[in-house]
Design a protein around this motif. Structure first.
Motif, mmCIF file in Angstrom:
data_model
loop_
_atom_site.group_PDB
_atom_site.id
_atom_site.type_symbol
_atom_site.label_atom_id
_atom_site.label_comp_id
_atom_site.label_asym_id
_atom_site.label_seq_id
_atom_site.Cartn_x
_atom_site.Cartn_y
_atom_site.Cartn_z
ATOM 1 N N LEU A 81 0.937 -1.299 -0.098
ATOM 2 C CA LEU A 81 0.105 0.048 -0.067
ATOM 3 C C LEU A 81 0.847 1.262 0.031
ATOM 4 N N GLU A 82 0.939 2.001 -1.126
ATOM 5 C CA GLU A 82 1.747 3.313 -1.046
ATOM 6 C C GLU A 82 1.171 4.416 -1.337
ATOM 7 N N GLY A 83 0.030 4.485 -1.917
ATOM 8 C CA GLY A 83 -0.911 5.588 -1.955
ATOM 9 C C GLY A 83 -2.001 5.855 -1.138
ATOM 10 N N GLN A 84 -2.056 7.153 -0.709
ATOM 11 C CA GLN A 84 -3.275 7.410 0.256
ATOM 12 C C GLN A 84 -4.781 7.096 -0.193
ATOM 13 N N GLY A 85 -5.075 6.316 0.613
ATOM 14 C CA GLY A 85 -6.355 5.535 0.329
ATOM 15 C C GLY A 85 -6.316 4.171 -0.397
ATOM 16 N N ASP A 86 -5.024 3.634 -0.650
ATOM 17 C CA ASP A 86 -4.945 2.171 -0.956
ATOM 18 C C ASP A 86 -5.361 1.421 0.184
ATOM 19 N N TYR A 87 -6.029 0.258 -0.163
ATOM 20 C CA TYR A 87 -6.534 -0.638 0.891
ATOM 21 C C TYR A 87 -6.673 -2.129 0.334
ATOM 22 N N VAL A 88 -6.888 -2.735 1.570
ATOM 23 C CA VAL A 88 -6.682 -4.302 1.412
ATOM 24 C C VAL A 88 -7.933 -4.711 2.340
ATOM 25 N N VAL A 89 -8.661 -5.954 1.669
ATOM 26 C CA VAL A 89 -9.576 -6.707 2.787
ATOM 27 C C VAL A 89 -9.258 -7.993 2.962
ATOM 28 N N TRP A 90 -9.487 -8.674 3.821
ATOM 29 C CA TRP A 90 -9.309 -10.202 3.813
ATOM 30 C C TRP A 90 -10.040 -10.794 4.754
ATOM 31 N N GLY A 91 -10.397 -11.933 4.687
ATOM 32 C CA GLY A 91 -11.631 -12.544 5.425
ATOM 33 C C GLY A 91 -10.904 -13.630 6.316
ATOM 34 N N GLN A 92 -12.009 -14.377 6.942
ATOM 35 C CA GLN A 92 -11.529 -15.427 7.802
ATOM 36 C C GLN A 92 -10.649 -16.578 7.087
ATOM 37 N N GLY A 93 -9.863 -17.138 8.102
ATOM 38 C CA GLY A 93 -8.989 -18.053 7.550
ATOM 39 C C GLY A 93 -7.780 -17.524 6.721
ATOM 40 N N VAL A 94 -7.357 -16.386 6.526
ATOM 41 C CA VAL A 94 -6.474 -15.721 5.930
ATOM 42 C C VAL A 94 -5.451 -15.399 6.804
ATOM 43 N N ASP A 95 -4.121 -15.993 7.083
ATOM 44 C CA ASP A 95 -2.953 -15.936 7.853
ATOM 45 C C ASP A 95 -2.326 -14.518 7.057
ATOM 46 N N HIS A 96 -2.012 -13.678 8.246
ATOM 47 C CA HIS A 96 -1.340 -12.510 7.573
ATOM 48 C C HIS A 96 -0.404 -12.009 8.550
ATOM 49 N N SER A 97 0.428 -10.893 8.126
ATOM 50 C CA SER A 97 1.359 -10.236 8.851
ATOM 51 C C SER A 97 1.607 -8.893 8.202
ATOM 52 N N TRP A 98 2.530 -7.919 8.982
ATOM 53 C CA TRP A 98 2.840 -6.659 8.202
ATOM 54 C C TRP A 98 4.119 -5.879 8.495
ATOM 55 N N ALA A 99 4.501 -5.095 7.649
ATOM 56 C CA ALA A 99 5.654 -4.216 7.834
ATOM 57 C C ALA A 99 5.470 -2.832 7.182
ATOM 58 N N ALA A 100 6.281 -1.910 8.138
ATOM 59 C CA ALA A 100 6.113 -0.493 7.643
ATOM 60 C C ALA A 100 7.397 -0.377 6.706
ATOM 61 N N GLU A 101 7.168 -0.248 5.549
ATOM 62 C CA GLU A 101 8.330 0.067 4.942
ATOM 63 C C GLU A 101 8.738 1.577 5.022
ATOM 64 N N GLU A 102 8.124 2.569 5.093
ATOM 65 C CA GLU A 102 8.319 3.908 5.548
ATOM 66 C C GLU A 102 7.228 4.416 7.018
ATOM 67 N N GLU A 103 7.689 5.306 7.492
ATOM 68 C CA GLU A 103 6.508 5.602 8.595
ATOM 69 C C GLU A 103 5.240 5.599 8.083
ATOM 70 N N SER A 104 4.192 4.846 8.496
ATOM 71 C CA SER A 104 2.979 4.904 8.130
ATOM 72 C C SER A 104 1.957 5.065 9.293
ATOM 73 N N VAL A 105 0.894 5.435 8.711
ATOM 74 C CA VAL A 105 -0.635 5.725 9.447
ATOM 75 C C VAL A 105 -1.476 4.805 8.671
ATOM 76 N N VAL A 106 -2.310 3.754 9.350
ATOM 77 C CA VAL A 106 -3.241 2.995 8.743
ATOM 78 C C VAL A 106 -4.408 2.819 9.654
ATOM 79 N N LEU A 107 -5.418 2.806 9.045
ATOM 80 C CA LEU A 107 -6.880 2.516 9.864
ATOM 81 C C LEU A 107 -7.250 1.237 9.474
ATOM 82 N N THR A 108 -7.401 0.698 10.607
ATOM 83 C CA THR A 108 -8.051 -0.824 10.457
ATOM 84 C C THR A 108 -9.104 -0.952 11.065
ATOM 85 N N LEU A 109 -10.154 -1.787 10.504
ATOM 86 C CA LEU A 109 -11.263 -1.912 10.937
ATOM 87 C C LEU A 109 -11.655 -3.547 10.849
ATOM 88 N N ARG A 110 -11.767 -4.135 12.111
ATOM 89 C CA ARG A 110 -12.270 -5.687 11.920
ATOM 90 C C ARG A 110 -13.508 -6.039 12.537
#
Length: 128
Positions: A81-110
């Motif tokens: 995700l590199e442009g303001q407003g880029d997003y991703v959605v995933w559902g049940q059963g999807v394993d995941h992890s994350w890393a901030a390549e630059e200082e980042s602010v993200v909004l997460t809804l679960r």
């Protein structure tokens, strides 16, 4: 807050509870307590990454980039995700992890809001 209304600032409130603003872990009876949804204002310094993968996911997640460059990792797939407003959605059963390549602010809804996914804080992991 007797009227059932809470007014705050995401940046300030997020610093008090690992970024989480709404969910089952907030004060019972308060307007920010919810078993239906969790909301996080995530402020991540460059190079920060999740300490361990989430496995056996039972929630659906929507994550949107506010600023920075943020990478989501899924089995066999990496999403940048590199442009303001880029997003991703995933559902049940999807394993995941994350890393901030630059200082980042993200909004997460679960949803739903369920216990059991928090990575212990560094000092909790060192306890005997």
């Amino acid at each position: 807050m007797e009227d059932g209304v809470y007014v705050g600032n995401a940046g300030k409130d997020a610093a008090l509870d690992r970024g989480w603003l709404l969910g089952h872990f907030k004060e019972q009876g308060g307007p920010r307590h919810s078993d239906a949804v969790e909301v996080k204002w995530g402020v991540h310094p460059r190079g920060e990454q999740r300490a361990q993968w989430v496995k056996g996911e039972v929630r659906t997640t929507f994550l949107v980039l506010i600023s920075g460059r943020f990478r989501m990792e899924f089995p066999g797939r990496s999403v940048l995700l590199e442009g303001q407003g880029d997003y991703v959605v995933w559902g049940q059963g999807v394993d995941h992890s994350w890393a901030a390549e630059e200082e980042s602010v993200v909004l997460t809804l679960r949803w739903p809001s369920v216990p059991g996914y928090a990575v212990p804080k560094e000092d909790e992991r060192k306890s005997p």
